[in-house]
Motif scaffolding. Sequence first.
Motif, PDB file in Angstrom:
ATOM      1  N   UNK A  59       0.828  -1.203   0.000  1.00  0.00           N
ATOM      2  CA  UNK A  59       0.000   0.000   0.000  1.00  0.00           C
ATOM      3  C   UNK A  59       0.868   1.261   0.000  1.00  0.00           C
ATOM      4  N   UNK A  60       1.952   1.232   0.756  1.00  0.00           N
ATOM      5  CA  UNK A  60       2.855   2.385   0.766  1.00  0.00           C
ATOM      6  C   UNK A  60       3.454   2.602  -0.624  1.00  0.00           C
ATOM      7  N   UNK A  61       3.890   1.526  -1.252  1.00  0.00           N
ATOM      8  CA  UNK A  61       4.446   1.633  -2.609  1.00  0.00           C
ATOM      9  C   UNK A  61       3.385   2.157  -3.573  1.00  0.00           C
ATOM     10  N   UNK A  62       2.163   1.645  -3.473  1.00  0.00           N
ATOM     11  CA  UNK A  62       1.090   2.088  -4.361  1.00  0.00           C
ATOM     12  C   UNK A  62       0.821   3.582  -4.192  1.00  0.00           C
ATOM     13  N   UNK A  63       0.829   4.048  -2.969  1.00  0.00           N
ATOM     14  CA  UNK A  63       0.613   5.475  -2.719  1.00  0.00           C
ATOM     15  C   UNK A  63       1.716   6.342  -3.313  1.00  0.00           C
ATOM     16  N   UNK A  64       2.942   5.896  -3.175  1.00  0.00           N
ATOM     17  CA  UNK A  64       4.067   6.653  -3.750  1.00  0.00           C
ATOM     18  C   UNK A  64       3.995   6.659  -5.269  1.00  0.00           C
ATOM     19  N   UNK A  65       3.622   5.533  -5.846  1.00  0.00           N
ATOM     20  CA  UNK A  65       3.482   5.455  -7.306  1.00  0.00           C
ATOM     21  C   UNK A  65       2.337   6.356  -7.761  1.00  0.00           C
ATOM     22  N   UNK A  66       1.253   6.379  -7.006  1.00  0.00           N
ATOM     23  CA  UNK A  66       0.129   7.268  -7.298  1.00  0.00           C
ATOM     24  C   UNK A  66       0.602   8.723  -7.295  1.00  0.00           C
ATOM     25  N   UNK A  77       0.412  14.006  -2.101  1.00  0.00           N
ATOM     26  CA  UNK A  77       0.299  12.548  -1.983  1.00  0.00           C
ATOM     27  C   UNK A  77       1.660  11.957  -1.620  1.00  0.00           C
ATOM     28  N   UNK A  78       2.701  12.422  -2.288  1.00  0.00           N
ATOM     29  CA  UNK A  78       4.058  11.944  -1.990  1.00  0.00           C
ATOM     30  C   UNK A  78       4.427  12.264  -0.547  1.00  0.00           C
ATOM     31  N   UNK A  79       4.107  13.472  -0.104  1.00  0.00           N
ATOM     32  CA  UNK A  79       4.446  13.867   1.268  1.00  0.00           C
ATOM     33  C   UNK A  79       3.711  12.983   2.272  1.00  0.00           C
ATOM     34  N   UNK A  80       2.437  12.718   2.029  1.00  0.00           N
ATOM     35  CA  UNK A  80       1.689  11.858   2.952  1.00  0.00           C
ATOM     36  C   UNK A  80       2.309  10.470   3.047  1.00  0.00           C
ATOM     37  N   UNK A  81       2.538   9.837   1.890  1.00  0.00           N
ATOM     38  CA  UNK A  81       3.040   8.459   1.926  1.00  0.00           C
ATOM     39  C   UNK A  81       4.497   8.386   2.377  1.00  0.00           C
ATOM     40  N   UNK A  82       5.314   9.358   2.032  1.00  0.00           N
ATOM     41  CA  UNK A  82       6.690   9.387   2.553  1.00  0.00           C
ATOM     42  C   UNK A  82       6.672   9.568   4.068  1.00  0.00           C
ATOM     43  N   UNK A  83       5.737  10.368   4.571  1.00  0.00           N
ATOM     44  CA  UNK A  83       5.611  10.543   6.024  1.00  0.00           C
ATOM     45  C   UNK A  83       5.218   9.236   6.693  1.00  0.00           C
ATOM     46  N   UNK A  84       4.307   8.492   6.061  1.00  0.00           N
ATOM     47  CA  UNK A  84       3.930   7.176   6.591  1.00  0.00           C
ATOM     48  C   UNK A  84       5.136   6.239   6.628  1.00  0.00           C
ATOM     49  N   UNK A  85       5.918   6.238   5.562  1.00  0.00           N
ATOM     50  CA  UNK A  85       7.118   5.400   5.504  1.00  0.00           C
ATOM     51  C   UNK A  85       8.101   5.821   6.594  1.00  0.00           C
ATOM     52  N   UNK A 111      13.632  11.751   0.687  1.00  0.00           N
ATOM     53  CA  UNK A 111      12.553  12.016  -0.266  1.00  0.00           C
ATOM     54  C   UNK A 111      11.657  13.154   0.184  1.00  0.00           C
ATOM     55  N   UNK A 112      11.291  13.157   1.461  1.00  0.00           N
ATOM     56  CA  UNK A 112      10.465  14.240   1.999  1.00  0.00           C
ATOM     57  C   UNK A 112      11.143  15.596   1.832  1.00  0.00           C
ATOM     58  N   UNK A 113      12.416  15.657   2.172  1.00  0.00           N
ATOM     59  CA  UNK A 113      13.145  16.920   2.043  1.00  0.00           C
ATOM     60  C   UNK A 113      13.184  17.384   0.589  1.00  0.00           C
ATOM     61  N   UNK A 114      13.434  16.466  -0.319  1.00  0.00           N
ATOM     62  CA  UNK A 114      13.504  16.839  -1.734  1.00  0.00           C
ATOM     63  C   UNK A 114      12.148  17.266  -2.293  1.00  0.00           C
ATOM     64  N   UNK A 115      11.088  16.564  -1.912  1.00  0.00           N
ATOM     65  CA  UNK A 115       9.756  16.956  -2.379  1.00  0.00           C
ATOM     66  C   UNK A 115       9.378  18.318  -1.797  1.00  0.00           C
ATOM     67  N   UNK A 116       9.636  18.519  -0.511  1.00  0.00           N
ATOM     68  CA  UNK A 116       9.322  19.804   0.115  1.00  0.00           C
ATOM     69  C   UNK A 116      10.131  20.925  -0.545  1.00  0.00           C
TER      70      UNK A 116
END
Length: 123
Positions: A59-66, A77-85, A111-116
Amino acid sequence: MNIAADIVVGLVALLHLYFLVLEMVLWDKPAGLKAFGQTLEQARASKVLAANQGLYNGFLAAGLIWGLWSGAGGASIKIFFLSCVLVAGVYGAATASRKILFVQALPAAIGLALVAFSMRAVT
């Protein structure tokens, strides 16, 4: 910077797909036994729990791919799932193995830092 962020997010997603395979398919096979340092008896006793854990990693992978699939609009979406990870990685490091901090939490934090940073660069 957006490309670097997407590469790291993609790598974290691939890592979690690998975890899915390890936990759902290879748990009681030689590769799974070696990866988790278990005996065959331990693996057989915990196989159902491991499969459940593998499903969550999927599910985590699916969210990141989404998030990646959604393009620029997928940043939240990336921030949410990276935060979960990241939370799962910190919890795993505290309760199971410190190695999880480096294998799971650190890539998510990068990943979170780069997306932010990419989001700030756009605004």
